[in-house]
Design an enzyme around this catalytic site. Structure first.
Site, PDB file in Angstrom:
ATOM      1  N   GLU A 135      -1.281  11.256   7.033  1.00  0.00           N
ATOM      2  CA  GLU A 135      -1.844  10.615   8.229  1.00  0.00           C
ATOM      3  C   GLU A 135      -0.989   9.447   8.703  1.00  0.00           C
ATOM      4  O   GLU A 135      -0.880   9.186   9.904  1.00  0.00           O
ATOM      5  CB  GLU A 135      -3.276  10.143   7.953  1.00  0.00           C
ATOM      6  CG  GLU A 135      -4.277  11.262   7.660  1.00  0.00           C
ATOM      7  CD  GLU A 135      -4.244  11.775   6.226  1.00  0.00           C
ATOM      8  OE1 GLU A 135      -3.508  11.179   5.389  1.00  0.00           O
ATOM      9  OE2 GLU A 135      -4.934  12.758   5.915  1.00  0.00           O
TER      10      GLU A 135
ATOM     11  N   SER B  88      18.325 -12.273   5.059  1.00  0.00           N
ATOM     12  CA  SER B  88      17.994 -10.848   5.188  1.00  0.00           C
ATOM     13  C   SER B  88      18.765 -10.212   6.335  1.00  0.00           C
ATOM     14  O   SER B  88      18.952  -9.002   6.370  1.00  0.00           O
ATOM     15  CB  SER B  88      16.490 -10.664   5.421  1.00  0.00           C
ATOM     16  OG  SER B  88      15.749 -11.234   4.370  1.00  0.00           O
TER      17      SER B  88
ATOM     18  N   HIS C 267      14.488 -15.402   8.783  1.00  0.00           N
ATOM     19  CA  HIS C 267      15.054 -14.832   7.558  1.00  0.00           C
ATOM     20  C   HIS C 267      16.564 -14.627   7.696  1.00  0.00           C
ATOM     21  O   HIS C 267      17.035 -13.479   7.724  1.00  0.00           O
ATOM     22  CB  HIS C 267      14.383 -13.487   7.263  1.00  0.00           C
ATOM     23  CG  HIS C 267      12.895 -13.553   7.141  1.00  0.00           C
ATOM     24  ND1 HIS C 267      12.060 -13.742   8.217  1.00  0.00           N
ATOM     25  CD2 HIS C 267      12.084 -13.446   6.059  1.00  0.00           C
ATOM     26  CE1 HIS C 267      10.802 -13.748   7.805  1.00  0.00           C
ATOM     27  NE2 HIS C 267      10.778 -13.579   6.509  1.00  0.00           N
TER      28      HIS C 267
ATOM     29  N   ASN D  11      20.017  -4.598  -0.388  1.00  0.00           N
ATOM     30  CA  ASN D  11      20.516  -5.940  -0.709  1.00  0.00           C
ATOM     31  C   ASN D  11      19.910  -6.519  -1.995  1.00  0.00           C
ATOM     32  O   ASN D  11      20.067  -7.694  -2.292  1.00  0.00           O
ATOM     33  CB  ASN D  11      20.371  -6.890   0.492  1.00  0.00           C
ATOM     34  CG  ASN D  11      18.935  -7.256   0.788  1.00  0.00           C
ATOM     35  OD1 ASN D  11      18.045  -7.097  -0.057  1.00  0.00           O
ATOM     36  ND2 ASN D  11      18.688  -7.766   1.983  1.00  0.00           N
TER      37      ASN D  11
ATOM     38  N   ASP E 190     -20.543  17.431   2.189  1.00  0.00           N
ATOM     39  CA  ASP E 190     -19.227  17.044   1.673  1.00  0.00           C
ATOM     40  C   ASP E 190     -19.211  15.634   1.081  1.00  0.00           C
ATOM     41  O   ASP E 190     -18.314  15.290   0.315  1.00  0.00           O
ATOM     42  CB  ASP E 190     -18.155  17.181   2.760  1.00  0.00           C
ATOM     43  CG  ASP E 190     -17.559  18.589   2.794  1.00  0.00           C
ATOM     44  OD1 ASP E 190     -17.610  19.276   1.758  1.00  0.00           O
ATOM     45  OD2 ASP E 190     -17.064  18.987   3.851  1.00  0.00           O
TER      46      ASP E 190
ATOM     47  N   LEU F 216      17.305  -7.709  -3.171  1.00  0.00           N
ATOM     48  CA  LEU F 216      16.284  -8.742  -3.332  1.00  0.00           C
ATOM     49  C   LEU F 216      15.144  -8.580  -2.330  1.00  0.00           C
ATOM     50  O   LEU F 216      15.371  -8.408  -1.138  1.00  0.00           O
ATOM     51  CB  LEU F 216      16.911 -10.129  -3.168  1.00  0.00           C
ATOM     52  CG  LEU F 216      17.904 -10.518  -4.257  1.00  0.00           C
ATOM     53  CD1 LEU F 216      18.605 -11.820  -3.899  1.00  0.00           C
ATOM     54  CD2 LEU F 216      17.212 -10.651  -5.619  1.00  0.00           C
TER      55      LEU F 216
ATOM     56  N   ARG G   7     -16.702  18.486  18.550  1.00  0.00           N
ATOM     57  CA  ARG G   7     -15.310  18.680  18.106  1.00  0.00           C
ATOM     58  C   ARG G   7     -14.726  19.957  18.709  1.00  0.00           C
ATOM     59  O   ARG G   7     -13.558  20.023  19.072  1.00  0.00           O
ATOM     60  CB  ARG G   7     -15.204  18.680  16.578  1.00  0.00           C
ATOM     61  CG  ARG G   7     -16.041  19.726  15.879  1.00  0.00           C
ATOM     62  CD  ARG G   7     -15.976  19.572  14.346  1.00  0.00           C
ATOM     63  NE  ARG G   7     -16.962  20.435  13.711  1.00  0.00           N
ATOM     64  CZ  ARG G   7     -16.695  21.326  12.759  1.00  0.00           C
ATOM     65  NH1 ARG G   7     -15.470  21.458  12.292  1.00  0.00           N
ATOM     66  NH2 ARG G   7     -17.651  22.067  12.240  1.00  0.00           N
TER      67      ARG G   7
ATOM     68  N   GLY H 276       7.506  -4.928  11.294  1.00  0.00           N
ATOM     69  CA  GLY H 276       7.179  -6.174  10.604  1.00  0.00           C
ATOM     70  C   GLY H 276       6.194  -5.890   9.488  1.00  0.00           C
ATOM     71  O   GLY H 276       6.105  -6.629   8.519  1.00  0.00           O
TER      72      GLY H 276
END
Lengths: 642, 642
Positions: free
Chosen positions: A386, A35, A32, A179, A443, A181, A338, A118
């Site tokens: 999260e 960019s 690119h 930029n 729930d 674009l 837990r 990325g």
């Protein structure tokens, strides 16, 4: 006002970066370039005059951090590191080749990349993590994150922006390369930079709007930042830089048709010539020798520092029998896994000060609240965000700390792209998902993690540990914390379950425990977590009818103890029954099956095949067919047929 | 100023809602009464005076839409619908029971729930989808979304807010219940409502800050909205309502320790008595008869309307042989499956005007740009905001349109929680993921979908179609569009691949095609997508050495054509080799294995076992061991052993 010599130096450096970007992308026949071009002046100033970095001491605590959130501009980053002397021209020209570490988007295979990017919109949260790590470690570096304007459409950016302001994250700089674009057309706000300025401002950031191609304006804002670094470090600055995609190349500039396309060799030669001529015309002295003072400045950035980064801290043994809550873990008592995780975290936090715990406003459900109460400075509240929790964990991990991020297992789905990228980044995140399966009950399905094993298993190098009782949860938490090879995922259950194991029982990554076995078992039941208890109930029920089964607690879901499972399975005439509180695809059953085909074992899978609903845990497990009764019926049917 | 009679009416209605919430959650022994209480006044005014809804015509196009983004407050919603006469008291009291449709968080099993919520931060994008659907359908309803303050930490909310402003979404109202408390403590901004006001304002919304317990202030803002509905429908209004969690219950109000806890029966009796007494003290006339005018007003809201909702529009046959691009699809030519998807979408768009296509700024990579050019009013640009793309698609689908959302397969990971929730919402989203697998080459792992099959397969009712050539891509696009049973996922490939099928070939959900078979095959190779071509190459190479294999194109990954695969596998001595451009866990190989154990077939899996990198497609496929050569070696080894 910049001096002529500095200005010429910058221009020349910028020209070289542009030429290098063209050469590298043309050689790789992909990438690119345009960019990259919009950010050349910013990167030139930053890498030539401001980014303080001991180039031969990668982990030096004084190194400024730079994260390229707009990862597709990575050729520019490689070219900038070449300017700093850490990349050779030959290496640069190996861009995107299979035997090169210079990948098409940043990954840590080139170790100067601070994060895998990325997938857009992730860099700011990672930078925030590094900034917060600097507070924990009393480091004084600046964290720079370069973002594209297109990626500001990602909500993850605004999550991170809000959290940065809330936590008063020190020395954090976001540079937005506006930029105009995107890949397929104009961005949402094009060149209306005020839109970005308003938003960052509303999210609690200080903002500077600049012309991203003016060396003067870029230097001015970096000078302000430099002045504050030590005396007024509590800043979060957004530099909104108005730029032109493809800047410097007349016919390719601001051209929406020119995204992600390299030049052909002929085009490249023409373009490079034109770039050189343009610069020569404006500044004939341009190609003169570098002045000594500039060379010194450049060298001074490459300074030395103390290296206190210690990526792998071995865990000292945590012994449940010496834990202050030891009495709660006695056989026959009940405790949820837990909660046991919560206790174990406190014990680990005591022996290892690198552990940092992250929460998404469910600490009283996951029981990270125990840790929060004990070690408040190593606890990061991420609120209901999260994605940022994972991004922050990734940044923290890169700085050599050990992040443990916990929320409902279901809600890791929200951050799966971040987890995927942390996998690519080789970041050892320790994740704990609570409230797994239909067994949470009332729930309802939105709160049930039923695909989490599939998600976490897909990632290479990941491990998945799934305790059935409090003792195993305690030790598996330690194993998870001690895993530096990639993502580790600990799956916990909401309900209180009976304690099955003695406190001196041992557990290993890749291990399992055979809980029941005889020499006349008709089937080998492989269970994990909550279903271990159903399997044990089924064992008793079947025993009354004179039918015997083997029961394996497959607490290490990945890697799975296939040897034990297959050995026991073959002793049971090849009959294996898996029972799990997880959807059909990608769970424990499918993993057993992947091996079983090579061992002449038949796998019958009991799992959650349809959407669940609200109801009591017992009713929902029955509805899904993962309860003791269904298991009994299944075994009887198998027994009859054989 | 509200009249005394209206005020009394509202107070009484509010009291009844509170009592109903207490009764229902106490009966179910779980739920979030205090999270309901902060929104009682808002819901009373909205459901009693403003929400226009033909209660016996669920799909009436004039019905206002209401989405409870803070899904845990659903008992209040059920109580409000009881007030509107569509829920009986007995039904309300069945809350969270296994045989009840009144689940603990909204799902469409209670059909007045417009969306499945309970994973926070998703409601606004869904509401935006409904608002955009109203523009496409020329409907004039108002879309109300009730959000909690805690969920504003989710970036997804701000994504949706930005897109709503960008698209000038008509008649969209966000109501934020700022009750200061999250699950485990105070929210980020507590009662600093200005923070929310600033943010919504920066994101292009009109804002009103009100006291969320003042009937006067609530009515004032709903009057403003009502006045604009027909004449000035281009509004996006955020009502920031300052409220108290547990409002109305002195000792439980604004109490951080009281989240998600129901009252015991004894507590409930005391609390209800106190509520009644408090109200009686303030307004003795309170319990007098309703005035006729109020009854009429209430009835007028339950109005009739035209029902133009037609959820299942059968697709008329799309015939490639009559397509204007037919010549491009001739056998022997090459075309990428992603491009064929683009052509097929245009054909479908022509025969079915309900199809709406959504993009996340990659239309020139997924080839939805063909559709965008042809049907711009049915194309929604979501920019780089995949979560909102899925949320919008969900809202659009709920309004009876057929959304097709396409991006890189890797980036659906970003929206996986939204996809998961759409699964729970029984929303038939058509998704297309391009650039799947290591075969994309140079761009590297961040851009490769390698876990997408695992993700999509986990969701109950989903289907996964994976074409190997342009002809199959064309017809599978049609099958995907025609699937109303849940999520459908079409997996496309970046590279141009040879066309394998005749244009009159048929494809079915759950089908496969045997491409090569003889009566002396040593193994059955199961491939899909790009690896079909590797399998065919291997076939030729092995043939030269006198070894014969069967090759199956398993284009329907889920449901998988297990019958054909097992039949052919058994004819090959039980030797099955799967080859796929996907990670090991949760992909095609694991699915074949799940069935194979019951058919005495051994499955050898060729798949991507490690993180990939940048490189040429050929080099990366070889590196991963999913190329023709590796397949040849694998078959030879199997052949030798057998």
């Amino acid at each position: 006002m910049l001096s002529q010599s500095v200005l010429y130096d910058l221009r020349k450096a910028a020209l070289n970066l542009r030429i290098d970007v063209i050469r590298a992308t043309t050689a790789s026949k992909s990438g690119h370039p345009t960019s990259c071009f919009s950010a050349v002046e910013i990167m030139t100033v930053l890498f030539r005059y401001y980014l303080s970095f001991a180039v031969d001491r990668l982990h030096c605590c004084d190194n400024d951090r730079f994260i390229l959130s707009k990862g597709h501009a990575v050729p520019l980053l490689y070219a900038a590191w070449k300017m700093r002397g850490v990349v050779t021209d030959e290496q640069l020209m190996s861009l995107r080749k299979v035997d090169s570490v210079f990948e098409g988007h940043p990954t840590p295979r080139f170790p100067y990349n601070e994060a895998a990017t990325g997938s857009l919109g992730q860099g700011l949260a990672i930078g925030l993590g590094m900034s917060l790590a600097s507070r924990i470690d009393s480091d004084r570096f600046i964290t720079y994150v370069l973002l594209g304007d297109g990626e500001l459409a990602e909500g993850s950016v605004w999550e991170a922006a809000a959290l940065a302001a809330y936590h008063q994250a020190p020395r954090l700089v976001a540079i937005v390369d506006v930029n105009r674009l995107g890949q397929s057309g104009a961005t949402m706000y094009e060149h209306d930079v005020e839109q970005y300025e308003k938003k960052f401002s509303a999210f609690g950031w200080e903002t500077f709007v600049i012309d991203g191609h003016s060396f003067e304006e870029i230097v001015d804002v970096f000078e302000i930042i430099k002045d504050r670094q030590y005396d007024k470090p509590n800043f979060r600055i957004a530099i909104i830089a108005k730029t032109i995609k493809g800047y410097g190349l007349r016919e390719f500039a601001d051209n929406p048709k020119w995204h992600g396309k390299p030049f052909t060799e002929e085009e490249a030669a023409v373009v490079i010539k034109k770039l050189e001529d343009d610069n020569r015309a404006v500044a004939p002295q341009f190609f003169g020798p570098e002045t000594q003072c500039l060379q010194d400045r450049m060298k001074s950035l490459n300074r030395k520092g103390i290296d206190h980064y210690d990526p792998v801290i071995p865990f000292t043994g945590v012994d449940l029998q010496k834990d202050e809550n030891q009495a709660l873990f006695e056989r026959g008592k009940k405790m949820s896994t837990r909660k046991a995780f919560g206790y174990a975290l406190v014990a680990l936090g005591k022996t290892n000060e690198k552990i940092v715990v992250l929460d998404a406003d469910v600490q009283n459900s996951t029981f990270t609240e125990f840790f929060a109460q004990k070690y408040p400075t190593r606890f990061v509240q991420c609120f209901i965000a999260e994605q940022s929790m994972i991004g922050i964990a990734t940044g923290i991990e890169h700085r050599g700390l050990i992040p443990v991020a916990a929320t409902f297992g279901a809600f890791f789905a929200r951050a799966y792209d971040q987890i995927r990228m942390a996998g690519i980044g080789r970041n050892a995140l320790r994740l704990c998902g609570s409230h797994c399966g239909v067994s949470i009950g009332q729930d309802g399905p939105s709160q049930m993690a039923l695909e989490d094993i599939a998600l976490m298993a897909a990632i290479p190098q990941s491990i998945i540990l799934y305790p059935s009782d409090a003792v195993s949860a305690y030790y598996l938490t330690q194993l998870s914390g001690s895993y530096f090879g990639g993502i580790s995922y600990l799956r916990t259950t909401r309900a209180d379950t009976p304690i099955l194991y003695d406190q001196n029982q041992t557990f290993t990554v890749g291990g399992s425990h055979i809980l029941r076995q005889s020499n006349h078992d008709v089937a080998c039941v492989v269970a994990a977590g909550i279903t271990v208890h159903e399997a044990l109930k089924a064992y008793e029920l079947l025993k009354q009818e004179g039918i015997s089964i083997a029961v394996i607690d497959a607490y290490s879901i990945k890697p799975l103890d296939t040897k034990t499972i297959m050995d026991v399975g073959q002793l049971c005439g090849g009959n294996i029954v898996t029972i799990e509180d997880h959807y059909e695809y990608g769970g424990l059953g499918s993993m057993v099956a992947m091996t079983a085909t090579q061992h002449a074992c038949r796998v019958t899978m009991l799992c959650v095949k349809e959407l669940s609903r609200s109801g009591s845990p017992e009713a929902l497990m029955k509805l899904a067919g993962i309860d003791a009764d269904t298991l009994v019926q299944t075994i009887k049917k198998l027994h009859k047929m054989s």
